[in-house]
Design a protein around this motif. Structure first.
Motif, PDB file in Angstrom:
ATOM      1  N   HIS A 241       0.803  -1.211   0.000  1.00 59.65           N
ATOM      2  CA  HIS A 241       0.000   0.000   0.000  1.00 59.65           C
ATOM      3  C   HIS A 241       0.846   1.275   0.000  1.00 59.65           C
ATOM      4  CE1 HIS A 241      -3.135  -2.891   1.216  1.00 59.65           C
ATOM      5  NE2 HIS A 241      -4.011  -1.988   0.749  1.00 59.65           N
ATOM      6  N   TYR A 242       2.062   1.225   0.600  1.00 62.22           N
ATOM      7  CA  TYR A 242       2.835   2.469   0.683  1.00 62.22           C
ATOM      8  C   TYR A 242       4.085   2.478  -0.187  1.00 62.22           C
ATOM      9  CZ  TYR A 242       6.200   0.134   3.794  1.00 62.22           C
ATOM     10  OH  TYR A 242       7.131  -0.703   4.317  1.00 62.22           O
ATOM     11  N   ILE A 243       4.412   1.363  -0.881  1.00 58.08           N
ATOM     12  CA  ILE A 243       5.580   1.332  -1.758  1.00 58.08           C
ATOM     13  C   ILE A 243       5.184   0.758  -3.106  1.00 58.08           C
ATOM     14  CG2 ILE A 243       6.329  -0.919  -0.852  1.00 58.08           C
ATOM     15  CD1 ILE A 243       9.218  -0.024  -1.376  1.00 58.08           C
ATOM     16  N   ASP A 244       5.673   1.377  -4.155  1.00 57.84           N
ATOM     17  CA  ASP A 244       5.409   0.930  -5.526  1.00 57.84           C
ATOM     18  C   ASP A 244       6.750   0.789  -6.224  1.00 57.84           C
ATOM     19  OD1 ASP A 244       4.364   0.318  -7.978  1.00 57.84           O
ATOM     20  OD2 ASP A 244       3.932   2.407  -8.505  1.00 57.84           O
ATOM     21  N   ILE A 245       7.102  -0.422  -6.614  1.00 61.76           N
ATOM     22  CA  ILE A 245       8.382  -0.678  -7.268  1.00 61.76           C
ATOM     23  C   ILE A 245       8.147  -1.010  -8.728  1.00 61.76           C
ATOM     24  CG2 ILE A 245       9.465  -1.468  -5.145  1.00 61.76           C
ATOM     25  CD1 ILE A 245       9.096  -4.332  -6.167  1.00 61.76           C
ATOM     26  N   GLN A 246       9.182  -0.758  -9.548  1.00 58.27           N
ATOM     27  CA  GLN A 246       9.038  -0.980 -10.988  1.00 58.27           C
ATOM     28  C   GLN A 246      10.395  -1.255 -11.598  1.00 58.27           C
ATOM     29  OE1 GLN A 246       7.411   2.331 -13.139  1.00 58.27           O
ATOM     30  NE2 GLN A 246       6.771   1.110 -14.875  1.00 58.27           N
ATOM     31  N   ALA A 247      10.451  -2.160 -12.546  1.00 55.48           N
ATOM     32  CA  ALA A 247      11.659  -2.467 -13.311  1.00 55.48           C
ATOM     33  C   ALA A 247      11.302  -2.392 -14.786  1.00 55.48           C
ATOM     34  CB  ALA A 247      12.201  -3.846 -12.962  1.00 55.48           C
ATOM     35  N   LYS A 248      11.972  -1.513 -15.534  1.00 59.49           N
ATOM     36  CA  LYS A 248      11.682  -1.356 -16.955  1.00 59.49           C
ATOM     37  C   LYS A 248      12.985  -1.130 -17.711  1.00 59.49           C
ATOM     38  CE  LYS A 248      10.787   3.614 -16.680  1.00 59.49           C
ATOM     39  NZ  LYS A 248       9.827   4.704 -16.985  1.00 59.49           N
ATOM     40  N   THR A 249      12.957  -1.469 -18.993  1.00 58.96           N
ATOM     41  CA  THR A 249      14.119  -1.305 -19.855  1.00 58.96           C
ATOM     42  C   THR A 249      13.777  -0.344 -20.981  1.00 58.96           C
ATOM     43  OG1 THR A 249      13.480  -3.232 -21.179  1.00 58.96           O
ATOM     44  CG2 THR A 249      15.012  -3.600 -19.340  1.00 58.96           C
ATOM     45  N   ASP A 250      14.833   0.229 -21.590  1.00 61.13           N
ATOM     46  CA  ASP A 250      14.598   1.169 -22.687  1.00 61.13           C
ATOM     47  C   ASP A 250      14.298   0.459 -24.004  1.00 61.13           C
ATOM     48  OD1 ASP A 250      17.083   0.046 -22.963  1.00 61.13           O
ATOM     49  OD2 ASP A 250      18.133   1.922 -23.392  1.00 61.13           O
ATOM     50  N   THR A 251      14.503  -0.864 -24.056  1.00 59.54           N
ATOM     51  CA  THR A 251      14.165  -1.653 -25.236  1.00 59.54           C
ATOM     52  C   THR A 251      13.996  -3.102 -24.835  1.00 59.54           C
ATOM     53  OG1 THR A 251      14.879  -2.278 -27.476  1.00 59.54           O
ATOM     54  CG2 THR A 251      16.590  -2.046 -25.815  1.00 59.54           C
ATOM     55  N   ASP A 252      13.262  -3.843 -25.659  1.00 61.28           N
ATOM     56  CA  ASP A 252      13.097  -5.272 -25.379  1.00 61.28           C
ATOM     57  C   ASP A 252      13.800  -6.144 -26.410  1.00 61.28           C
ATOM     58  OD1 ASP A 252      11.516  -4.664 -27.518  1.00 61.28           O
ATOM     59  OD2 ASP A 252       9.720  -5.659 -26.764  1.00 61.28           O
ATOM     60  N   LYS A 253      14.577  -5.481 -27.346  1.00 62.68           N
ATOM     61  CA  LYS A 253      15.304  -6.231 -28.370  1.00 62.68           C
ATOM     62  C   LYS A 253      16.666  -5.605 -28.561  1.00 62.68           C
ATOM     63  CE  LYS A 253      11.177  -7.565 -31.009  1.00 62.68           C
ATOM     64  NZ  LYS A 253      10.475  -7.498 -32.306  1.00 62.68           N
ATOM     65  N   ILE A 254      17.695  -6.421 -28.491  1.00 58.55           N
ATOM     66  CA  ILE A 254      19.059  -5.970 -28.772  1.00 58.55           C
ATOM     67  C   ILE A 254      19.750  -7.014 -29.626  1.00 58.55           C
ATOM     68  CG2 ILE A 254      19.269  -4.657 -26.623  1.00 58.55           C
ATOM     69  CD1 ILE A 254      20.941  -6.959 -25.489  1.00 58.55           C
ATOM     70  N   ARG A 255      20.866  -6.608 -30.231  1.00 57.12           N
ATOM     71  CA  ARG A 255      21.705  -7.563 -30.948  1.00 57.12           C
ATOM     72  C   ARG A 255      22.884  -7.953 -30.059  1.00 57.12           C
ATOM     73  NH1 ARG A 255      22.590  -4.625 -36.673  1.00 57.12           N
ATOM     74  NH2 ARG A 255      22.944  -2.874 -35.233  1.00 57.12           N
ATOM     75  N   LEU A 256      23.569  -8.973 -30.464  1.00 56.62           N
ATOM     76  CA  LEU A 256      24.696  -9.466 -29.661  1.00 56.62           C
ATOM     77  C   LEU A 256      25.681  -8.346 -29.364  1.00 56.62           C
ATOM     78  CD1 LEU A 256      25.474 -12.903 -31.377  1.00 56.62           C
ATOM     79  CD2 LEU A 256      24.427 -12.532 -29.150  1.00 56.62           C
ATOM     80  N   GLY A 257      25.995  -8.185 -28.085  1.00 56.14           N
ATOM     81  CA  GLY A 257      26.971  -7.169 -27.681  1.00 56.14           C
ATOM     82  C   GLY A 257      26.396  -5.791 -27.484  1.00 56.14           C
ATOM     83  N   GLU A 258      25.164  -5.533 -27.906  1.00 56.54           N
ATOM     84  CA  GLU A 258      24.567  -4.233 -27.661  1.00 56.54           C
ATOM     85  C   GLU A 258      24.144  -4.116 -26.197  1.00 56.54           C
ATOM     86  OE1 GLU A 258      22.744  -2.922 -31.995  1.00 56.54           O
ATOM     87  OE2 GLU A 258      21.405  -3.776 -30.475  1.00 56.54           O
ATOM     88  N   GLN A 259      23.828  -2.902 -25.799  1.00 59.71           N
ATOM     89  CA  GLN A 259      23.526  -2.644 -24.398  1.00 59.71           C
ATOM     90  C   GLN A 259      22.064  -2.277 -24.207  1.00 59.71           C
ATOM     91  OE1 GLN A 259      26.256   0.388 -23.108  1.00 59.71           O
ATOM     92  NE2 GLN A 259      28.051  -0.959 -23.196  1.00 59.71           N
ATOM     93  N   VAL A 260      21.550  -2.625 -23.052  1.00 59.22           N
ATOM     94  CA  VAL A 260      20.186  -2.287 -22.671  1.00 59.22           C
ATOM     95  C   VAL A 260      20.238  -1.678 -21.277  1.00 59.22           C
ATOM     96  CG1 VAL A 260      19.796  -4.620 -21.786  1.00 59.22           C
ATOM     97  CG2 VAL A 260      17.842  -3.168 -22.310  1.00 59.22           C
ATOM     98  N   ARG A 261      19.444  -0.638 -21.077  1.00 65.48           N
ATOM     99  CA  ARG A 261      19.423   0.046 -19.792  1.00 65.48           C
ATOM    100  C   ARG A 261      18.225  -0.428 -18.976  1.00 65.48           C
ATOM    101  NH1 ARG A 261      23.015   4.188 -19.751  1.00 65.48           N
ATOM    102  NH2 ARG A 261      23.760   4.922 -21.777  1.00 65.48           N
ATOM    103  N   LEU A 262      18.511  -0.936 -17.784  1.00 65.40           N
ATOM    104  CA  LEU A 262      17.483  -1.398 -16.856  1.00 65.40           C
ATOM    105  C   LEU A 262      17.347  -0.356 -15.754  1.00 65.40           C
ATOM    106  CD1 LEU A 262      15.580  -3.565 -15.602  1.00 65.40           C
ATOM    107  CD2 LEU A 262      17.606  -4.509 -14.489  1.00 65.40           C
TER     108      LEU A 262
END
Length: 341
Positions: free
Chosen positions: A29-50
């Motif tokens: 009720h008093y805390i709301d947590i969330q995990a999201k990324t800037d993309t859901d598809k990358i190629r090998l070696g590319e980076q994703v921000r969580l």
């Protein structure tokens, strides 16, 4: 009958779970947590921000003290590698508090993967209780680099030779030039520094009797006994005479007592002729220095005059031209021709 028993058991279990885990229900009720990324598809070696975020409703806590611990993501987990993590960012006001942290991830395994559920922990600093809240898993597709197989493979290119360019190496040339100039400057400095300088011309040597006469006249001008320094007056006077005897007649006068000095000047004829004057000076000087005798002004002047007379009488006489003598003729052992006063 069995159906009713099963339904009743499920209801009892749900009620027990609600009673035994109140903190979990309250936390939601008093805390709301969330995990999201800037993309859901990358190629090998590319980076994703969580991005992990937590929003806390302070009005629900009503002043209660709490502490939120973000998930500890290791350097490598599942099919992902941690590249960078940002510091925890905090913002908000008296009603809401926002916490945010960003993680940069990459992956070198192609496929459909999920960032697993991450656990947030909330601690109460008042009673020591804590609660855990989990995020939802985040799916990520890691794709390989597409290759067009319909086109022919191109041959490997040979090594290309690049023409030489001065500006590609100018800094090395400048450093070498500076080093050469510094070496030449150091060589010139050392050469100038180590150059042998001609020794200065020797100072003209002052004759012992001239030095003694000069010091005695200076002693008279300083007026030590007139200023009350009787001991210093006679100490200087006797030291001047003793130094003169050492340099002129090679007598260790500075190391001898007054009695020894009077005894050792007997073999030197010209100096022995002034023995009575020297005895008077040494006697009065010893009494003034060691017995604290206060001689009269006439005695002060008389001792100084006697010292001047001793030096004048014993100084070397001017050389005169004399006919050559036979080699067996004995020479004057003292080198002086003075007569007794």
């Amino acid at each position: 009958m069995n159906k009713h028993i099963i339904v009743r058991s499920l209801i009892i279990c749900m009620l027990l779970g609600y009673v035994l885990c109140p903190a979990r229900s309250v936390a939601q009720h008093y805390i709301d947590i969330q995990a999201k990324t800037d993309t859901d598809k990358i190629r090998l070696g590319e980076q994703v921000r969580l991005q992990l975020s937590a929003k806390v409703q302070l009005q629900v806590l009503k002043g209660a003290a709490y502490k939120i611990v973000f998930p500890n993501i290791p350097d490598s987990f599942g099919h992902f590698e941690l590249v960078e993590r940002s510091p925890l960012d905090t913002s908000g006001d008296e009603s809401e508090k926002f916490f945010k942290q960003t993680f940069t991830l990459t992956s070198f395994d192609s496929g459909h993967w999920e960032i697993p559920a991450l656990k947030f922990e909330v601690y109460s600093t008042t009673d020591g209780s804590y609660d855990s809240v989990f995020t939802q898993p985040v799916p990520i597709d890691v794709n390989t680099v597409s290759v067009d197989t319909t086109k022919a493979f191109k041959p490997i290119k040979s090594v290309r030779s690049v023409p030489w360019n001065f500006w590609d190496y100018w800094i090395w040339f400048a450093a070498g030039l500076v080093l050469i100039i510094a070496a030449i400057g150091l060589w010139l400095y050392l050469r100038k520094r180590n150059k042998v300088k001609p020794p200065p011309p020797p100072a003209p040597k002052v004759a012992p009797h001239e030095l003694a006469l000069r010091e005695l006249h200076q002693l008279a001008s300083e007026k030590l006994w007139q200023q009350g320094d009787v001991k210093g007056y006679y100490t200087r006077m006797t030291d001047i005479l003793r130094n003169y005897f050492e340099q002129q007649f090679n007598i260790a006068a500075l190391e001898q007592t007054s009695a020894e000095l009077l005894q050792n000047i007997k073999p030197i004829t010209i100096l022995s002729q002034q023995r009575d004057k020297l005895r008077t000076i040494l006697t009065i000087a010893d009494l003034a220095k060691f017995a604290k005798l206060q001689p009269s002004p006439d005695e002060h002047e008389d001792c100084l005059n006697k010292s001047l007379e001793i030096v004048e009488w014993t100084k070397p006489k001017a050389e005169t031209i004399t006919p050559a003598t036979d080699a067996n003729t004995p020479a004057n052992p003292t080198g002086n021709t003075g007569e007794a006063q």
